[in-house]
Each structure stands twice: as C-alpha cells, then as structure tokens.
Write a protein that holds these residues in place. Structure first.
Motif, PDB file in Angstrom:
ATOM      1  N   MET A   1      32.710  39.610 -49.691  1.00 29.75           N
ATOM      2  CA  MET A   1      31.875  38.838 -48.784  1.00 29.75           C
ATOM      3  C   MET A   1      30.596  39.606 -48.449  1.00 29.75           C
ATOM      4  O   MET A   1      29.510  39.070 -48.565  1.00 29.75           O
ATOM      5  CB  MET A   1      32.659  38.499 -47.529  1.00 29.75           C
ATOM      6  CG  MET A   1      31.916  37.645 -46.546  1.00 29.75           C
ATOM      7  SD  MET A   1      33.088  37.054 -45.322  1.00 29.75           S
ATOM      8  CE  MET A   1      32.002  36.531 -44.079  1.00 29.75           C
ATOM      9  N   HIS A   2      30.769  40.872 -48.041  1.00 28.53           N
ATOM     10  CA  HIS A   2      29.595  41.692 -47.740  1.00 28.53           C
ATOM     11  C   HIS A   2      28.743  41.894 -48.986  1.00 28.53           C
ATOM     12  O   HIS A   2      27.519  41.904 -48.902  1.00 28.53           O
ATOM     13  CB  HIS A   2      30.022  43.058 -47.190  1.00 28.53           C
ATOM     14  CG  HIS A   2      30.414  43.020 -45.751  1.00 28.53           C
ATOM     15  ND1 HIS A   2      31.613  42.514 -45.331  1.00 28.53           N
ATOM     16  CD2 HIS A   2      29.763  43.426 -44.644  1.00 28.53           C
ATOM     17  CE1 HIS A   2      31.691  42.612 -44.021  1.00 28.53           C
ATOM     18  NE2 HIS A   2      30.580  43.151 -43.573  1.00 28.53           N
ATOM     19  N   ALA A   3      29.407  42.026 -50.125  1.00 36.00           N
ATOM     20  CA  ALA A   3      28.678  42.260 -51.373  1.00 36.00           C
ATOM     21  C   ALA A   3      27.761  41.082 -51.698  1.00 36.00           C
ATOM     22  O   ALA A   3      26.630  41.275 -52.167  1.00 36.00           O
ATOM     23  CB  ALA A   3      29.647  42.522 -52.516  1.00 36.00           C
ATOM     24  N   GLU A  10      19.172  41.932 -51.223  1.00 40.58           N
ATOM     25  CA  GLU A  10      18.473  42.791 -52.179  1.00 40.58           C
ATOM     26  C   GLU A  10      17.611  41.970 -53.129  1.00 40.58           C
ATOM     27  O   GLU A  10      16.528  42.396 -53.525  1.00 40.58           O
ATOM     28  CB  GLU A  10      19.469  43.663 -52.933  1.00 40.58           C
ATOM     29  CG  GLU A  10      20.026  44.768 -52.057  1.00 40.58           C
ATOM     30  CD  GLU A  10      21.093  45.613 -52.733  1.00 40.58           C
ATOM     31  OE1 GLU A  10      21.649  45.181 -53.784  1.00 40.58           O
ATOM     32  OE2 GLU A  10      21.376  46.705 -52.209  1.00 40.58           O
ATOM     33  N   SER A  11      18.079  40.769 -53.490  1.00 39.84           N
ATOM     34  CA  SER A  11      17.270  39.881 -54.322  1.00 39.84           C
ATOM     35  C   SER A  11      16.005  39.472 -53.569  1.00 39.84           C
ATOM     36  O   SER A  11      14.894  39.499 -54.127  1.00 39.84           O
ATOM     37  CB  SER A  11      18.083  38.646 -54.710  1.00 39.84           C
ATOM     38  OG  SER A  11      17.285  37.715 -55.384  1.00 39.84           O
ATOM     39  N   LYS A  59       8.502  41.680 -42.987  1.00 42.43           N
ATOM     40  CA  LYS A  59       9.641  40.988 -43.595  1.00 42.43           C
ATOM     41  C   LYS A  59      10.505  41.986 -44.362  1.00 42.43           C
ATOM     42  O   LYS A  59      11.741  41.950 -44.272  1.00 42.43           O
ATOM     43  CB  LYS A  59       9.122  39.890 -44.526  1.00 42.43           C
ATOM     44  CG  LYS A  59      10.159  38.996 -45.070  1.00 42.43           C
ATOM     45  CD  LYS A  59      10.568  38.007 -44.022  1.00 42.43           C
ATOM     46  CE  LYS A  59      11.296  36.842 -44.630  1.00 42.43           C
ATOM     47  NZ  LYS A  59      11.894  36.011 -43.606  1.00 42.43           N
ATOM     48  N   LEU A  60       9.876  42.884 -45.099  1.00 39.49           N
ATOM     49  CA  LEU A  60      10.608  43.906 -45.854  1.00 39.49           C
ATOM     50  C   LEU A  60      11.396  44.812 -44.914  1.00 39.49           C
ATOM     51  O   LEU A  60      12.563  45.129 -45.186  1.00 39.49           O
ATOM     52  CB  LEU A  60       9.635  44.721 -46.701  1.00 39.49           C
ATOM     53  CG  LEU A  60      10.238  45.777 -47.603  1.00 39.49           C
ATOM     54  CD1 LEU A  60      11.114  45.128 -48.680  1.00 39.49           C
ATOM     55  CD2 LEU A  60       9.144  46.608 -48.252  1.00 39.49           C
ATOM     56  N   GLU A  61      10.799  45.210 -43.818  1.00 42.94           N
ATOM     57  CA  GLU A  61      11.491  46.061 -42.844  1.00 42.94           C
ATOM     58  C   GLU A  61      12.704  45.339 -42.265  1.00 42.94           C
ATOM     59  O   GLU A  61      13.767  45.943 -42.081  1.00 42.94           O
ATOM     60  CB  GLU A  61      10.537  46.469 -41.724  1.00 42.94           C
ATOM     61  CG  GLU A  61       9.461  47.440 -42.172  1.00 42.94           C
ATOM     62  CD  GLU A  61       8.385  47.665 -41.122  1.00 42.94           C
ATOM     63  OE1 GLU A  61       8.565  47.227 -39.963  1.00 42.94           O
ATOM     64  OE2 GLU A  61       7.352  48.272 -41.466  1.00 42.94           O
ATOM     65  N   ALA A  66      18.586  44.506 -42.118  1.00 42.11           N
ATOM     66  CA  ALA A  66      19.742  43.629 -42.313  1.00 42.11           C
ATOM     67  C   ALA A  66      20.707  44.217 -43.337  1.00 42.11           C
ATOM     68  O   ALA A  66      21.932  44.162 -43.154  1.00 42.11           O
ATOM     69  CB  ALA A  66      19.286  42.239 -42.746  1.00 42.11           C
ATOM     70  N   ILE A  67      20.178  44.783 -44.413  1.00 41.85           N
ATOM     71  CA  ILE A  67      21.039  45.413 -45.424  1.00 41.85           C
ATOM     72  C   ILE A  67      21.834  46.559 -44.795  1.00 41.85           C
ATOM     73  O   ILE A  67      23.046  46.675 -45.003  1.00 41.85           O
ATOM     74  CB  ILE A  67      20.211  45.898 -46.628  1.00 41.85           C
ATOM     75  CG1 ILE A  67      19.687  44.703 -47.429  1.00 41.85           C
ATOM     76  CG2 ILE A  67      21.040  46.814 -47.528  1.00 41.85           C
ATOM     77  CD1 ILE A  67      18.685  45.065 -48.517  1.00 41.85           C
ATOM     78  N   GLU A  68      21.156  47.394 -44.024  1.00 42.82           N
ATOM     79  CA  GLU A  68      21.842  48.513 -43.360  1.00 42.82           C
ATOM     80  C   GLU A  68      22.919  48.002 -42.403  1.00 42.82           C
ATOM     81  O   GLU A  68      24.024  48.548 -42.356  1.00 42.82           O
ATOM     82  CB  GLU A  68      20.830  49.372 -42.592  1.00 42.82           C
ATOM     83  CG  GLU A  68      19.903  50.165 -43.469  1.00 42.82           C
ATOM     84  CD  GLU A  68      18.825  50.873 -42.669  1.00 42.82           C
ATOM     85  OE1 GLU A  68      18.956  51.000 -41.429  1.00 42.82           O
ATOM     86  OE2 GLU A  68      17.832  51.292 -43.298  1.00 42.82           O
TER      87      GLU A  68
END
Length: 87
Positions: A1-3, A10-11, A59-61, A66-68
C-alpha cells in the motif's frame, strides 16, 4: 500500500522536475534573446517564468515531504477482510 503511494508520488516528482528543467531553459532563452521588440513583454515573460518556477519548486518540496511522511508511517496491519484493524 505504501509502495503504491510512494511510487505515485515519485512519478509526480519526476514530472515536476522535468517541468522545472523546461522552465529553467525558457528562462535562459528569454535572458539570452536580445531581439525583443517590446521590453515590457520580455520583463512580463521573465516574471511569469520566475513565478512558475517558484510554484513548481514549492510543489516539489511538498511532494518530498509527503514521500518522507508516507515512508516513515508504519504499515497498517490488515484484518481478514483487508481493512485496517481498529486500534
């Protein structure tokens, strides 16, 4: 799910990076072009590109944050029905 969530983020991050690269190349082009007939138009174009760059940088930040956040969350344990267990 997290993946799955991380893969989508990441996309999106890759798309934003490509957009930032394109904006940066447009900024260089505007700065290098000395044949503008309307200097006001050149200035407006430069300001627009600068604002766009700043917006996509933010937006990138947010995507990085969010990824972290998602990567640091524990994976929820699932019940037999495939739903997260109530704590």
């Amino acid at each position: 799910m997290h993946a799955d969530v991380i893969a989508r983020l990441e996309s999106r991050r890759g798309n934003v990076l490509r957009t930032l690269e394109h904006i940066r190349s447009q900024q260089r082009e505007v700065a290098a072009n000395t044949e503008w007939k309307d200097l006001c138009a050149q200035r407006r174009r430069s300001e627009l590109l600068s604002e766009l760059f700043g917006w996509y940088k933010l937006k990138l930040e947010r995507i990085d944050h969010a990824i972290e956040r998602v990567a640091s969350e524990p994976v929820p344990r699932l019940s037999r029905a495939g739903q997260p267990r109530a704590s």
